[in-house]
Enzyme design. Structure first.
Site, PDB file in Angstrom:
ATOM      1  N   LYS A 204       1.536   0.459  -0.819  1.00 34.03           N
ATOM      2  CA  LYS A 204       2.054   1.593  -1.281  1.00 34.03           C
ATOM      3  C   LYS A 204       0.964   2.673  -1.801  1.00 34.03           C
ATOM      4  O   LYS A 204       0.017   2.236  -2.549  1.00 34.03           O
ATOM      5  CB  LYS A 204       2.833   1.146  -2.496  1.00 34.03           C
ATOM      6  CG  LYS A 204       3.524   2.820  -3.254  1.00 34.03           C
ATOM      7  CD  LYS A 204       4.339   2.460  -4.092  1.00 34.03           C
ATOM      8  CE  LYS A 204       4.946   3.663  -4.954  1.00 34.03           C
ATOM      9  NZ  LYS A 204       6.036   3.355  -5.924  1.00 34.03           N
ATOM     10  N   LYS A 261       4.649   1.868   2.373  1.00 36.04           N
ATOM     11  CA  LYS A 261       5.354   3.194   1.709  1.00 36.04           C
ATOM     12  C   LYS A 261       4.285   4.256   1.555  1.00 36.04           C
ATOM     13  O   LYS A 261       3.239   3.882   1.120  1.00 36.04           O
ATOM     14  CB  LYS A 261       6.012   2.665   0.597  1.00 36.04           C
ATOM     15  CG  LYS A 261       6.641   3.812  -0.211  1.00 36.04           C
ATOM     16  CD  LYS A 261       7.058   3.351  -1.700  1.00 36.04           C
ATOM     17  CE  LYS A 261       7.812   4.656  -2.308  1.00 36.04           C
ATOM     18  NZ  LYS A 261       8.230   4.226  -3.654  1.00 36.04           N
TER      19      LYS A 261
HETATM   20  C1  PBG Z   1       7.953   4.402  -8.477  1.00 37.74           C
HETATM   21  C2  PBG Z   1       8.544   4.650  -7.319  1.00 37.74           C
HETATM   22  C3  PBG Z   1       8.359   5.803  -6.314  1.00 37.74           C
HETATM   23  C4  PBG Z   1       9.366   5.752  -5.405  1.00 37.74           C
HETATM   24  C5  PBG Z   1       9.753   4.659  -5.366  1.00 37.74           C
HETATM   25  N1  PBG Z   1       9.515   3.723  -6.639  1.00 37.74           N
HETATM   26  C6  PBG Z   1       7.743   6.940  -6.594  1.00 37.74           C
HETATM   27  C7  PBG Z   1       6.224   6.901  -7.420  1.00 37.74           C
HETATM   28  O1  PBG Z   1       5.542   5.903  -7.035  1.00 37.74           O
HETATM   29  O2  PBG Z   1       6.085   7.578  -8.355  1.00 37.74           O
HETATM   30  C8  PBG Z   1       9.063   6.869  -4.409  1.00 37.74           C
HETATM   31  C9  PBG Z   1      10.393   6.681  -3.460  1.00 37.74           C
HETATM   32  C10 PBG Z   1      10.438   7.994  -2.533  1.00 37.74           C
HETATM   33  O3  PBG Z   1       9.955   9.060  -2.683  1.00 37.74           O
HETATM   34  O4  PBG Z   1      11.506   8.212  -1.687  1.00 37.74           O
HETATM   35  N2  PBG Z   1       8.047   3.073  -9.097  1.00 37.74           N
END
Ligand code: PBG
Length: 336
Positions: A204, A261
């Protein structure tokens, strides 16, 4: 014009593209309804649907609506939903205490979905950002300047057990702390939850494409509207080797599925990881990817259905088995 003597060409690649039937027969990659995971936002109020301005067509759903939405998705053939809670601001604190309330919004939502669509695979987010007043994914250290890894991991393991007890099928740590997959696996097994899967957000990235999601769950406003810098835990977008190394640790620690991601800007990571693991791969087409396509389509610059389908095909072609996408329902409807 078109009737000159044919060239002496032994190889004519266009023969494979000459009709819709031939093209279908030789198609290498497909997006099917079995590949889709639908993200759903749940809020605590009574209003059935509250739109998210920066995510056209996406709503924060009440508990009642999330249940009917899951039921409708199941009827369309979608087999998994990923639930994200919009925690009321008054329940947020620095430690994200609400995350461990067995009757919190996410646990209620899991039970509501399971009641409405018992066979639906329910995926829950294991991270503290929906619950913390500062919007970070973990507990801050004593100096308040960084997320405390090990204290956060213990908290996440408890959260995963709580969510599994509520009925979650797949717990999905989205926080990027070191060692959390192993800690979660041990905690689940210790609680007798050996059949609960761990879907690790394995690679991520610290991406600017999460903006609309942070609007939806309120972690941007929790942070006072300023950009939340998560670079001490999320990956550097410039580092593919580091990403693969970190992702593979999640496999060693016991993850059942690995996620990359965002998806579209990181297809190379998906492809590299595909060559390095035998586990199923999940890609998250994140909020900013969805919003960008929508915004261009709204201006008449792109054909929404066409770019939607092409973006998903690209993600599958790169090596994803499953895609978490805000387009899930629209794609399922178009395939039905
Ligand atoms: C945080 C989380 C995020 C997303 C899913 N879980 C955002 C972040 O890391 O601030 C993003 C998903 C998206 O942008 O669709 N635990």
């Amino acid at each position: 014009m078109g009737s000159a003597d044919p060239l002496e060409l032994r190889r004519r690649p266009r023969r494979l593209r000459q009709s819709a039937a031939v093209r279908a027969l030789v198609q290498e990659t497909r997006v099917t309804v079995d590949d889709l995971i639908a993200p759903l936002f749940v809020h605590a109020g009574d209003q059935a649907r509250i739109p998210v301005t920066s995510l056209p067509g996406v709503h924060r759903l009440s508990l009642e609506t999330v249940a009917t939405e899951a039921e409708e998705l199941w009827r369309l053939g979608v087999k998994a939903v990923a639930l994200f809670p919009v925690t009321p601001p008054e329940l947020k604190d620095a430690d994200g205490t609400e995350a461990l309330n067995p009757n919190n919004l996410i646990c209620q939502a899991v039970r509501a979905v399971k009641k409405a669509a018992p066979e639906m695979v329910v995926v829950t987010d294991v991270a503290l950002d929906p619950y913390t007043s500062h919007g970070h994914d973990g507990l801050l250290n004593a100096a308040g300047v960084d997320v405390d890894n090990d204290a956060t991991v213990r908290r996440l393991a408890d959260m995963a057990v709580l969510q599994a007890a509520a009925g979650s099928d797949w717990v999905a740590p989205s926080d990027m702390m070191d060692g959390r997959v192993g800690a979660i696996r041990s905690a689940l097994d210790g609680a007798g939850r050996t059949q609960t899967l761990v879907l690790a957000y394995a690679a991520k990235f610290a991406s600017a494409f999460y903006g609309p999601f942070r609007d939806a769950v309120g972690s941007r406003s929790a942070a006072g509207g300023k950009y939340l810098d998560k670079r001490t835990y999320q990956l550097n977008p410039a580092n593919p080797r580091e990403a693969i190394a970190d992702a593979l640790l999640d496999e060693v620690e016991g993850a059942d599925l690995l996620m990359v991601k965002p998806a579209g800007p990181y297809l190379d990571i998906l492809q590299r990881l595909r060559g390095q693991t035998r586990l199923p791969l999940v890609a998250y087409q994140v909020s900013g990817e969805y919003a960008a396509l929508h915004a261009a389509a709204e201006r008449g610059w792109l054909d929404l259905a066409a770019v939607r389908d092409e973006s998903l095909l690209g993600i599958k072609r790169a090596g994803a088995d499953l895609v978490i996408t805000y387009f899930a329902r629209a794609v399922a409807e178009s395939l039905a």
